[in-house]
Design an enzyme around this catalytic site. Structure first.
Site, mmCIF file in Angstrom:
data_model
loop_
_atom_site.group_PDB
_atom_site.id
_atom_site.type_symbol
_atom_site.label_atom_id
_atom_site.label_comp_id
_atom_site.label_asym_id
_atom_site.label_seq_id
_atom_site.Cartn_x
_atom_site.Cartn_y
_atom_site.Cartn_z
ATOM 1 N N HIS A 68 -7.567 -1.002 5.558
ATOM 2 C CA HIS A 68 -6.524 -0.112 6.088
ATOM 3 C C HIS A 68 -6.358 1.074 5.140
ATOM 4 O O HIS A 68 -6.360 2.231 5.560
ATOM 5 C CB HIS A 68 -5.231 -0.900 6.236
ATOM 6 C CG HIS A 68 -4.065 -0.114 6.739
ATOM 7 N ND1 HIS A 68 -3.999 0.383 8.016
ATOM 8 C CD2 HIS A 68 -2.912 0.273 6.133
ATOM 9 C CE1 HIS A 68 -2.853 1.043 8.169
ATOM 10 N NE2 HIS A 68 -2.175 0.987 7.045
ATOM 11 N N HIS A 71 0.845 -1.200 0.000
ATOM 12 C CA HIS A 71 0.000 0.000 0.000
ATOM 13 C C HIS A 71 0.878 1.247 0.000
ATOM 14 O O HIS A 71 2.093 1.152 0.120
ATOM 15 C CB HIS A 71 -1.023 -0.008 1.144
ATOM 16 C CG HIS A 71 -0.437 0.037 2.533
ATOM 17 N ND1 HIS A 71 0.341 -0.968 3.057
ATOM 18 C CD2 HIS A 71 -0.541 0.971 3.519
ATOM 19 C CE1 HIS A 71 0.683 -0.658 4.295
ATOM 20 N NE2 HIS A 71 0.168 0.513 4.607
ATOM 21 N N ASP A 76 5.735 4.558 5.237
ATOM 22 C CA ASP A 76 6.605 3.551 5.862
ATOM 23 C C ASP A 76 6.624 2.224 5.086
ATOM 24 O O ASP A 76 7.220 1.247 5.529
ATOM 25 C CB ASP A 76 6.200 3.326 7.326
ATOM 26 C CG ASP A 76 4.776 2.832 7.496
ATOM 27 O OD1 ASP A 76 3.870 3.368 6.822
ATOM 28 O OD2 ASP A 76 4.562 1.909 8.302
ATOM 29 N N HIS A 77 5.987 2.196 3.914
ATOM 30 C CA HIS A 77 6.018 0.995 3.059
ATOM 31 C C HIS A 77 6.613 1.274 1.680
ATOM 32 O O HIS A 77 6.953 0.340 0.957
ATOM 33 C CB HIS A 77 4.614 0.398 2.939
ATOM 34 C CG HIS A 77 4.078 -0.042 4.270
ATOM 35 N ND1 HIS A 77 4.032 -1.364 4.663
ATOM 36 C CD2 HIS A 77 3.641 0.686 5.331
ATOM 37 C CE1 HIS A 77 3.572 -1.425 5.905
ATOM 38 N NE2 HIS A 77 3.331 -0.194 6.338
ATOM 39 N N HIS A 89 1.327 3.901 2.006
ATOM 40 C CA HIS A 89 1.826 4.635 3.182
ATOM 41 C C HIS A 89 3.354 4.760 3.152
ATOM 42 O O HIS A 89 4.054 3.839 2.729
ATOM 43 C CB HIS A 89 1.382 3.952 4.479
ATOM 44 C CG HIS A 89 -0.051 4.229 4.811
ATOM 45 N ND1 HIS A 89 -0.772 3.441 5.678
ATOM 46 C CD2 HIS A 89 -0.895 5.203 4.375
ATOM 47 C CE1 HIS A 89 -2.010 3.936 5.779
ATOM 48 N NE2 HIS A 89 -2.104 4.998 4.996
ATOM 49 N N HIS A 91 4.676 -4.883 10.347
ATOM 50 C CA HIS A 91 5.216 -4.273 11.574
ATOM 51 C C HIS A 91 5.466 -5.294 12.674
ATOM 52 O O HIS A 91 4.770 -6.310 12.768
ATOM 53 C CB HIS A 91 4.235 -3.230 12.144
ATOM 54 C CG HIS A 91 4.108 -1.996 11.313
ATOM 55 N ND1 HIS A 91 4.852 -0.860 11.546
ATOM 56 C CD2 HIS A 91 3.336 -1.714 10.241
ATOM 57 C CE1 HIS A 91 4.536 0.081 10.671
ATOM 58 N NE2 HIS A 91 3.611 -0.421 9.856
ATOM 59 N N ASP A 122 -0.187 -4.024 6.153
ATOM 60 C CA ASP A 122 -0.818 -3.543 7.385
ATOM 61 C C ASP A 122 -2.270 -4.000 7.496
ATOM 62 O O ASP A 122 -3.090 -3.338 8.138
ATOM 63 C CB ASP A 122 -0.765 -2.006 7.449
ATOM 64 C CG ASP A 122 0.639 -1.495 7.745
ATOM 65 O OD1 ASP A 122 1.542 -2.322 7.987
ATOM 66 O OD2 ASP A 122 0.823 -0.266 7.741
HETATM 67 FE FE FE Z 1 2.676 0.660 8.165
HETATM 68 ZN ZN ZN Z 2 -0.021 1.449 6.607
#
Ligand code: FE
Ligand code: ZN
Length: 239
Positions: free
Chosen positions: A112, A54, A58-59, A56, A169, A131
């Site tokens: 999400h 996805h 942090d990905h 985001h 995570h 996530d």
């Molecule tokens: Fe994340």
């Molecule tokens: Zn995420």
């Protein structure tokens, strides 16, 4: 295909999928480039593809630099092409993406985010769940509805029991508090928490989990209907 876990940022996991014969690799969800580059160099691998579950930060944070350094191609969901940075290859729900020994089925699992997908490497029985499904938890419902998230988890539940779950995570221990509060007599849960604590004490990730283990211990996977799931999700958001 070998799988290497790469710890990124504070508690993110990126994953390196390795073709040991040809020394090629695929990275899933590179939060940042540096630790991925280090691993590629240590193992003497060439990065061919970057896959994102996805959009985001942090990905996808490492997409640009990794693409530039290795001339790798970025793979993401076609409906999210406007927000997956540097996307090259658009994949659809239910599509099988293949290159050499790497072969994965793509599932659209909204909740999400609206464009969240997971990658199921069916030959290895390995699911990269981003996530959406965590060990002992699930992602917050940011863009979709609780019903969408519930249905996405139902889809994951239909995979083989021995499917290995590689999530986005290291939340397992944190998640366990909530599971334990609402499922305090679950012996499997109690013994999993022990294992998790031992792993963390040794500096090891608590990943991968298996679908069977999650079905026995993860309260969100155990909820039988949307109403129950929504109630749990609301409680967890304020936990
Ligand atoms: Fe994340
Ligand atoms: Zn995420």
């Amino acid at each position: 295909m070998k799988i290497e876990i790469i710890k990124c940022l504070k508690d993110n996991f990126s994953y390196l999928l390795i073709d040991e014969f040809n020394r090629n690799a695929v990275v899933i969800d590179p939060s940042e480039a540096k630790p991925v580059i280090n691993k590629l160099e240590t193992l003497n691998l060439k990065l061919k593809f970057i896959m994102n579950t996805h959009h985001h930060y942090d990905h996808v944070g490492g997409n640009k630099e990794l693409k530039r350094l290795y001339n790798a191609k970025v793979i993401g969901f076609d409906q999210d092409k406007h927000r997956i940075p540097e996307i090259d290859i658009l994949v659809k729900n239910d599509e099988i993406w293949k290159d050499g020994i790497f072969e994965a089925k793509v599932f659209h699992i909204p909740g999400h985010t609206l464009g969240h997908v997971c990658f199921y490497f069916f030959k290895e029985n390995a699911l990269f769940s981003g996530d959406t499904l965590f060990s002992l938890g699930c992602g917050r419902v940011f863009e979709g509805t609780n019903e969408e998230m519930f249905n996405s988890l139902q889809l994951i539940k239909s995979l083989p029991l021995n499917t290995e779950i590689y999530c986005g995570h290291e939340y397992t221990l944190k998640n366990s508090d909530f599971c334990l509060k609402h499922d305090s007599s679950n012996k499997r849960l109690i013994s999993k928490i022990e294992t998790v604590k031992n792993q963390l004490a040794k500096g090891r990730p608590t990943i991968p989990s298996t679908l069977e283990e999650e079905l026995q211990t993860n309260i969100f996977l155990r909820s039988k209907n949307v109403e129950n799931f929504s109630k749990l999700r609301d409680l967890k958001d304020n936990f």
